[in-house]
Design an enzyme around this catalytic site. Structure first.
Site, PDB file in Angstrom:
ATOM      1  N   LYS A 206      19.751  -0.812 -12.051  1.00 55.33           N
ATOM      2  CA  LYS A 206      20.826  -0.788 -11.063  1.00 55.33           C
ATOM      3  C   LYS A 206      22.140  -0.334 -11.710  1.00 55.33           C
ATOM      4  O   LYS A 206      22.833   0.526 -11.209  1.00 55.33           O
ATOM      5  CB  LYS A 206      20.960  -2.179 -10.451  1.00 55.33           C
ATOM      6  CG  LYS A 206      22.077  -2.297  -9.454  1.00 55.33           C
ATOM      7  CD  LYS A 206      22.145  -3.729  -8.931  1.00 55.33           C
ATOM      8  CE  LYS A 206      23.449  -3.964  -8.203  1.00 55.33           C
ATOM      9  NZ  LYS A 206      23.604  -5.360  -7.792  1.00 55.33           N
ATOM     10  N   GLU A 212      18.230  -2.491 -23.127  1.00 53.85           N
ATOM     11  CA  GLU A 212      16.776  -2.384 -23.301  1.00 53.85           C
ATOM     12  C   GLU A 212      16.219  -1.173 -22.549  1.00 53.85           C
ATOM     13  O   GLU A 212      15.392  -0.404 -23.067  1.00 53.85           O
ATOM     14  CB  GLU A 212      16.079  -3.648 -22.751  1.00 53.85           C
ATOM     15  CG  GLU A 212      16.364  -4.920 -23.525  1.00 53.85           C
ATOM     16  CD  GLU A 212      17.531  -5.705 -22.961  1.00 53.85           C
ATOM     17  OE1 GLU A 212      18.476  -5.091 -22.399  1.00 53.85           O
ATOM     18  OE2 GLU A 212      17.526  -6.942 -23.088  1.00 53.85           O
ATOM     19  N   GLY A 267      19.882  -7.758  -8.394  1.00 53.91           N
ATOM     20  CA  GLY A 267      18.739  -7.341  -9.213  1.00 53.91           C
ATOM     21  C   GLY A 267      17.467  -8.097  -8.871  1.00 53.91           C
ATOM     22  O   GLY A 267      16.406  -7.501  -8.651  1.00 53.91           O
ATOM     23  N   ARG A 268      17.561  -9.422  -8.799  1.00 60.48           N
ATOM     24  CA  ARG A 268      16.351 -10.226  -8.563  1.00 60.48           C
ATOM     25  C   ARG A 268      15.900 -10.183  -7.109  1.00 60.48           C
ATOM     26  O   ARG A 268      14.896 -10.809  -6.749  1.00 60.48           O
ATOM     27  CB  ARG A 268      16.569 -11.663  -9.037  1.00 60.48           C
ATOM     28  CG  ARG A 268      17.773 -12.365  -8.426  1.00 60.48           C
ATOM     29  CD  ARG A 268      18.115 -13.632  -9.190  1.00 60.48           C
ATOM     30  NE  ARG A 268      19.361 -14.230  -8.768  1.00 60.48           N
ATOM     31  CZ  ARG A 268      20.565 -13.853  -9.188  1.00 60.48           C
ATOM     32  NH1 ARG A 268      20.679 -12.845 -10.031  1.00 60.48           N
ATOM     33  NH2 ARG A 268      21.653 -14.482  -8.782  1.00 60.48           N
ATOM     34  N   GLU A 353      17.956 -18.088 -11.907  1.00 58.95           N
ATOM     35  CA  GLU A 353      19.128 -17.226 -12.049  1.00 58.95           C
ATOM     36  C   GLU A 353      20.056 -17.406 -10.843  1.00 58.95           C
ATOM     37  O   GLU A 353      21.260 -17.181 -10.951  1.00 58.95           O
ATOM     38  CB  GLU A 353      18.699 -15.758 -12.190  1.00 58.95           C
ATOM     39  CG  GLU A 353      19.757 -14.901 -12.869  1.00 58.95           C
ATOM     40  CD  GLU A 353      19.332 -13.460 -13.100  1.00 58.95           C
ATOM     41  OE1 GLU A 353      18.163 -13.111 -12.864  1.00 58.95           O
ATOM     42  OE2 GLU A 353      20.189 -12.671 -13.512  1.00 58.95           O
ATOM     43  N   HIS A 384      -6.677 -27.724 -17.450  1.00 59.54           N
ATOM     44  CA  HIS A 384      -7.252 -28.063 -18.751  1.00 59.54           C
ATOM     45  C   HIS A 384      -6.159 -28.154 -19.798  1.00 59.54           C
ATOM     46  O   HIS A 384      -6.435 -28.068 -20.995  1.00 59.54           O
ATOM     47  CB  HIS A 384      -8.308 -27.013 -19.131  1.00 59.54           C
ATOM     48  CG  HIS A 384      -9.393 -26.935 -18.102  1.00 59.54           C
ATOM     49  ND1 HIS A 384     -10.551 -27.680 -18.180  1.00 59.54           N
ATOM     50  CD2 HIS A 384      -9.449 -26.275 -16.913  1.00 59.54           C
ATOM     51  CE1 HIS A 384     -11.290 -27.450 -17.105  1.00 59.54           C
ATOM     52  NE2 HIS A 384     -10.633 -26.607 -16.323  1.00 59.54           N
ATOM     53  N   LYS A 512      24.276 -10.065 -22.264  1.00 56.94           N
ATOM     54  CA  LYS A 512      24.244  -8.602 -22.429  1.00 56.94           C
ATOM     55  C   LYS A 512      25.403  -8.153 -23.316  1.00 56.94           C
ATOM     56  O   LYS A 512      25.242  -7.329 -24.210  1.00 56.94           O
ATOM     57  CB  LYS A 512      24.379  -7.901 -21.067  1.00 56.94           C
ATOM     58  CG  LYS A 512      23.186  -8.059 -20.139  1.00 56.94           C
ATOM     59  CD  LYS A 512      23.339  -7.149 -18.908  1.00 56.94           C
ATOM     60  CE  LYS A 512      22.193  -7.314 -17.938  1.00 56.94           C
ATOM     61  NZ  LYS A 512      22.183  -6.356 -16.838  1.00 56.94           N
TER      62      LYS A 512
HETATM   63  C1  G6Q Z   1      19.003  -9.964 -11.706  1.00 57.63           C
HETATM   64  C2  G6Q Z   1      19.700  -9.898 -12.953  1.00 57.63           C
HETATM   65  C3  G6Q Z   1      19.033  -9.155 -14.060  1.00 57.63           C
HETATM   66  C4  G6Q Z   1      19.032  -7.631 -13.906  1.00 57.63           C
HETATM   67  C5  G6Q Z   1      18.634  -7.009 -15.236  1.00 57.63           C
HETATM   68  C6  G6Q Z   1      18.519  -5.509 -15.183  1.00 57.63           C
HETATM   69  O1  G6Q Z   1      19.425 -10.475 -10.696  1.00 57.63           O
HETATM   70  O2  G6Q Z   1      21.005  -9.522 -12.769  1.00 57.63           O
HETATM   71  O3  G6Q Z   1      17.716  -9.599 -14.256  1.00 57.63           O
HETATM   72  O4  G6Q Z   1      18.158  -7.245 -12.883  1.00 57.63           O
HETATM   73  O5  G6Q Z   1      19.561  -7.394 -16.199  1.00 57.63           O
HETATM   74  O6  G6Q Z   1      19.735  -4.937 -14.797  1.00 57.63           O
HETATM   75  P1  G6Q Z   1      19.818  -3.412 -14.440  1.00 57.63           P
HETATM   76  O7  G6Q Z   1      18.955  -3.150 -13.254  1.00 57.63           O
HETATM   77  O8  G6Q Z   1      21.265  -3.155 -14.138  1.00 57.63           O
HETATM   78  O9  G6Q Z   1      19.337  -2.653 -15.637  1.00 57.63           O
END
Ligand code: G6Q
Length: 549
Positions: A206, A212, A267-268, A353, A384, A512
């Site tokens: 996003k 990463e 994002g989530r 989160e 188990h 981050k």
């Molecule tokens: C979700 C978080 C987090 C995010 C990642 C990736 O709600 O904010 O998990 O989705 O850090 O972020 P980008 O999509 O910006 O790379």
């Protein structure tokens, strides 16, 4: 707004909790033959039995009244209407718009977002179809056979787990691989063995600033070039999903290969946007659309059903009950379906989160526990292992048992065993086994009385451990969409009760920033003195281990 703990409903719940603390669900079931029939709800293909909870009708009504007093109805309307309820970032929260098939316009700052949403969905559809039909080929003319989806957190878990859960619906001929971790082993393992000429990379970020994802995409691009592709060929093999189009272009992704998203998609909560492109590529667009339609059905249910029949509201208030009045620290998810094994990890991010927060919307420190730890794994494996602690450990861990009633291509014997374990565990948690029953079992075993007493204490299961059982017919894309949206709205309702902003993530943002600063320390771009003594020491050890020998 009245402080949550000062509300009359809160005080009433405290009293109810202390009287209920001495009562056992086993006795309630024995005394009330209607309990199970009364405490069940069904909607959008999902059936919930919540009768194995330490609640009476009065508790449920008081919990609903607590949620209402916190403004559930108004806040739900505000979310669906596109108001800026994410107040720390000044953003609307509109994952529901991404699956809005109702023709209702949704305005953000006076502008209807639906035309852009629909246009992006059409772009996902036509791109998916061109890959599947072979119209979009690699640069040598070979058909695309592998998709490498690169993203992390919210740009990873949704696509990965939905694709895994819907394995029986996969489109033949396309293998989708997911890479999240910056640990080079991951991208190396995925790329090695793939033919670059039949591989498509989908970069999902996003923000387009996530370390990463940028690094993994760069490594994939280096691999593509090293394998024989040229810079001009990159356009046929790299696409991106991002709200930061200029950064994606600067990185080298062709503008026509960028699928947009918007700042009002968290994002989530983003799997419903073009972040879901890998799902469409793996399962076909029609199945992706079914996933969205299932979520839309749950949105309608959540928006219109009365609290007493509302799946997300019921689950949410039960969670509040245990977290705030019984001291439960965690909540366990137990999907009894191998393909749904990723669900606990998905809901873990969604819930922790969103509601792992300690200040209210107004920025005041909360005086009550908020979001619990979410964990779990597929049944029957956990039986188990960690179920021991749920049965006989200290305190209570409310559980969600989740089971499809039918599974495709499976031996009935396996499925009957799976179901019987699921129902049996929920029953065991509720009933337990009394000391007297255990003592009785040990008679005629040739033990002395002292030993019989000692062992009976060890074997006693207190029971009275709460659980929900969630059933559905087969796990179709539609049902999965409804299931995920149900958990999203559960988290929303709990955020309303606890007065939280469930849609920011400042704890994640700091990580981050600090990660990048430490990297500058490791690569020598920052003075070591900028870090605390422990971090300096760790950086020094790392540098020493990696110094040229
Ligand atoms: C979700 C978080 C987090 C995010 C990642 C990736 O709600 O904010 O998990 O989705 O850090 O972020 P980008 O999509 O910006 O790379």
């Amino acid at each position: 707004m009245t402080e949550l703990t000062a509300l009359p409903q809160w005080h009433h719940l405290e009293k109810l909790a202390s009287s209920i603390g001495e009562q056992h669900m086993r006795d309630w079931f024995a005394e009330d033959s209607d309990r199970a029939a009364r405490m069940q709800v069904e909607s959008c293909g999902l059936y919930l039995d919540f009768s194995k909870n330490r609640v009476t009708d009065e508790v449920m009504q008081t919990l609903f009244s607590l949620a209402d007093a916190q403004g559930l109805e108004e806040q739900r309307k505000s979310m669906f209407a596109g108001e800026a309820i994410n107040t720390t970032e000044g953003r609307a929260v509109l994952h529901t718009a991404l699956r809005n098939f109702s023709d209702t316009p949704i305005l953000v700052n006076g502008k209807d977002v639906m035309p852009e949403v629909k246009a992006t969905l059409e772009k996902v559809e036509s791109f998916t179809q061109s890959v599947h039909s072979g119209a979009h080929t690699g640069y040598t003319g070979k058909a695309i056979k592998h998709v490498v989806s690169i993203g992390i957190g919210g740009s990873f878990l949704g696509p990965k787990i939905m694709t895994e859960a819907l394995k029986p619906y996969r489109h033949n001929g396309i293998h989708v691989h997911f890479v999240a971790n910056v640990d080079g082993c991951h991208i190396h393992d995925v790329l090695s063995g793939l033919d670059h000429a039949e591989t498509l990379v989908v970069m999902s970020s996003k923000s387009f600033t996530t370390q990463e994802t940028l690094q993994n995409t760069q490594s994939a691009k280096n691999w593509f070039l090293a394998e024989g592709g040229s810079q001009e060929d990159v356009a046929k093999h790299f696409v991106a999903v991002s709200s930061n189009v200029s950064a994606a272009v600067k990185f080298g992704i062709a503008e026509e290969n960028i699928f947009p998203m918007w700042d009002w998609v968290g994002g989530r909560y983003s799997l419903w946007s073009a972040i879901g492109l890998p799902i469409a590529l793996a399962l076909g667009f029609a199945n992706f659309k079914q996933l969205l339609e299932g979520a839309h059905a749950m949105d309608r249910h959540f928006a219109t059903a009365p609290n007493e029949r509302n799946l997300p509201v019921i689950l949410a208030v039960l969670g509040v009950w245990y977290r705030n009045f019984f001291g439960a620290q965690s909540h366990v998810l137990l999907p009894y379906y191998h393909y749904l094994r990723g669900l606990p990890a998905y809901v873990q991010q969604l819930d922790m989160e969103s509601n792992g927060k300690m200040v209210t919307q107004q920025g005041e420190r909360v005086t009550y526990p908020t979001g619990p730890i979410i964990w779990g794994s597929e049944g029957t494996n956990g039986q188990h292992s960690f179920h021991q602690l749920i049965h006989q450990g200290h305190g209570i861990i409310p559980a969600d048992f989740i089971l499809p009633l039918n599974v495709p291509n499976q031996d009935d014997t396996h499925h009957a065993m799976l179901a019987s374990n699921c129902f049996g565990q929920a029953q065991a948690l509720m009933q337990g086994k009394t000391y007297e029953e255990c003592f009785e079992d040990l008679t005629d075993k040739g033990l002395g009385e002292a030993e019989q007493v000692r062992l009976a204490h060890h074997k006693t299961m207190p029971g009275n451990k709460p659980s929900n059982t969630i059933l559905f017919d087969a796990l179709t894309p539609h049902t999965l969409g409804a299931l995920i949206a149900m958990y999203e709205h559960k988290v929303f309702v709990q955020g309303v009760v606890w007065q939280l902003n469930s849609f920011d993530q400042w704890g994640v943002e700091l990580g981050k920033v600090l990660g990048n600063k430490v990297l500058a320390g490791i690569t020598g771009r920052t003075e070591g003195a900028n870090f605390d003594a422990s971090t300096q020491q760790l950086i020094a050890r790392f540098k020493h281990a990696n110094a040229p020998k």
